[in-house]
Design a protein around this motif. Structure first.
Motif, mmCIF file in Angstrom:
data_model
loop_
_atom_site.group_PDB
_atom_site.id
_atom_site.type_symbol
_atom_site.label_atom_id
_atom_site.label_comp_id
_atom_site.label_asym_id
_atom_site.label_seq_id
_atom_site.Cartn_x
_atom_site.Cartn_y
_atom_site.Cartn_z
ATOM 1 N N LEU A 1 -22.624 2.209 24.882
ATOM 2 C CA LEU A 1 -23.809 2.682 24.172
ATOM 3 C C LEU A 1 -24.216 1.676 23.088
ATOM 4 N N ARG A 2 -25.505 1.474 22.925
ATOM 5 C CA ARG A 2 -25.998 0.701 21.790
ATOM 6 C C ARG A 2 -25.675 1.474 20.511
ATOM 7 N N PRO A 3 -25.348 0.795 19.407
ATOM 8 C CA PRO A 3 -25.013 1.510 18.169
ATOM 9 C C PRO A 3 -26.059 2.549 17.759
ATOM 10 N N GLY A 4 -27.329 2.246 17.984
ATOM 11 C CA GLY A 4 -28.381 3.201 17.636
ATOM 12 C C GLY A 4 -28.339 4.483 18.436
ATOM 13 N N ASP A 5 -27.574 4.500 19.533
ATOM 14 C CA ASP A 5 -27.463 5.697 20.369
ATOM 15 C C ASP A 5 -26.155 6.460 20.157
ATOM 16 N N TRP A 6 -25.299 5.981 19.258
ATOM 17 C CA TRP A 6 -24.019 6.659 19.061
ATOM 18 C C TRP A 6 -24.212 8.102 18.617
ATOM 19 N N ALA A 7 -24.997 8.304 17.571
ATOM 20 C CA ALA A 7 -25.217 9.660 17.067
ATOM 21 C C ALA A 7 -25.942 10.516 18.099
ATOM 22 N N ALA A 8 -26.848 9.897 18.849
ATOM 23 C CA ALA A 8 -27.586 10.641 19.875
ATOM 24 C C ALA A 8 -26.652 11.168 20.957
ATOM 25 N N TRP A 9 -25.603 10.402 21.292
ATOM 26 C CA TRP A 9 -24.638 10.888 22.283
ATOM 27 C C TRP A 9 -23.787 12.015 21.697
ATOM 28 N N LEU A 10 -23.324 11.846 20.475
ATOM 29 C CA LEU A 10 -22.472 12.877 19.880
ATOM 30 C C LEU A 10 -23.226 14.197 19.700
ATOM 31 N N SER A 11 -24.497 14.125 19.336
ATOM 32 C CA SER A 11 -25.277 15.348 19.107
ATOM 33 C C SER A 11 -26.177 15.698 20.284
ATOM 34 N N LEU A 12 -26.226 14.817 21.271
ATOM 35 C CA LEU A 12 -27.059 14.944 22.469
ATOM 36 C C LEU A 12 -28.524 15.227 22.110
ATOM 37 N N THR A 13 -29.067 14.370 21.270
ATOM 38 C CA THR A 13 -30.471 14.488 20.873
ATOM 39 C C THR A 13 -31.396 13.681 21.785
ATOM 40 N N LYS A 14 -30.823 12.989 22.772
ATOM 41 C CA LYS A 14 -31.608 12.317 23.810
ATOM 42 C C LYS A 14 -31.076 12.781 25.160
#
Length: 198
Positions: A161-174
């Motif tokens: 994952l790109r660093p900008g997508d780390w939080a998005a994976w953990l919270s599944l906001t994408k």
């Protein structure tokens, strides 16, 4: 598939990266939670990153590989991501300096080391499970079709994952389909650290 990776992340680099992403580190965590290891294999303990809140991320040690699904199977260390929904899953990030792929038919096979260009370390999309009975908590890495950097070496790859997508994976906001895909050509640097045996 990826059954061997490396963790040489400096604590200062880890802290800087999370701060740049507005992710909070628990105050009790130290460099001891991110031990340096040359080769992490299946059934080894290793740190994973999991959410403690919308902006909090903690490191916790788990065993690499879900327990076998049946009496004859081995640990599930790579988990196919395509077409799956992960909203009900325990999601995590697997911090790594590099991961390895192997080619060739003779032992020992050629060993290739992959790093993320432009970043001091990477995070691989993963899932984790609670301890069960006498089994410790465990994690697995998600895989997808190989991107152009991996295709010459393997027909599958772990999801970096790109660093900008780390939080998005953990919270599944994408959506999963946007997150769990190979990176564009040139994203990963590869070096052969051991040639194939002749």
């Amino acid at each position: 598939m990826c059954n061997d990776y490396e963790q040489h992340i400096l604590w200062a680099e880890y802290c800087r990266m999370l701060e740049s992403l507005a992710l909070e580190i628990p105050t009790h965590q130290t460099e001891l939670d991110l031990p340096r290891v040359d080769n992490i294999h299946i059934n080894d303990p290793a740190p994973i990153m999991r959410a403690t809140s919308d902006t909090g991320v903690e490191l916790t040690s788990m065993t690499f590989g879900f327990p076998p699904a049946g009496p004859k199977g081995g640990p599930v260390f790579n988990f196919r991501s395509e077409g799956r929904q992960f909203a009900g899953s325990k999601r995590c990030l697997v911090p790594a300096s590099a991961f390895f792929e192997f080619t060739g038919t003779k032992y020992p096979k050629a060993k290739h080391r992959f790093t993320l260009n432009g970043s001091p370390f990477m995070a691989i999309a993963g899932l984790w499970r609670e301890a069960a009975g006498n089994k410790p908590p465990t994690f697995t890495m998600l895989t997808t079709e190989p991107g152009p950097d991996i295709a010459p070496y393997h027909n599958r790859q772990v999801v970096v994952l790109r660093p900008g997508d780390w939080a998005a994976w953990l919270s599944l906001t994408k959506p999963e389909a946007k997150l769990l895909q190979p990176l564009p050509a040139g994203s990963l640097r590869v070096e052969t650290v051991r040639p194939e045996s002749s």
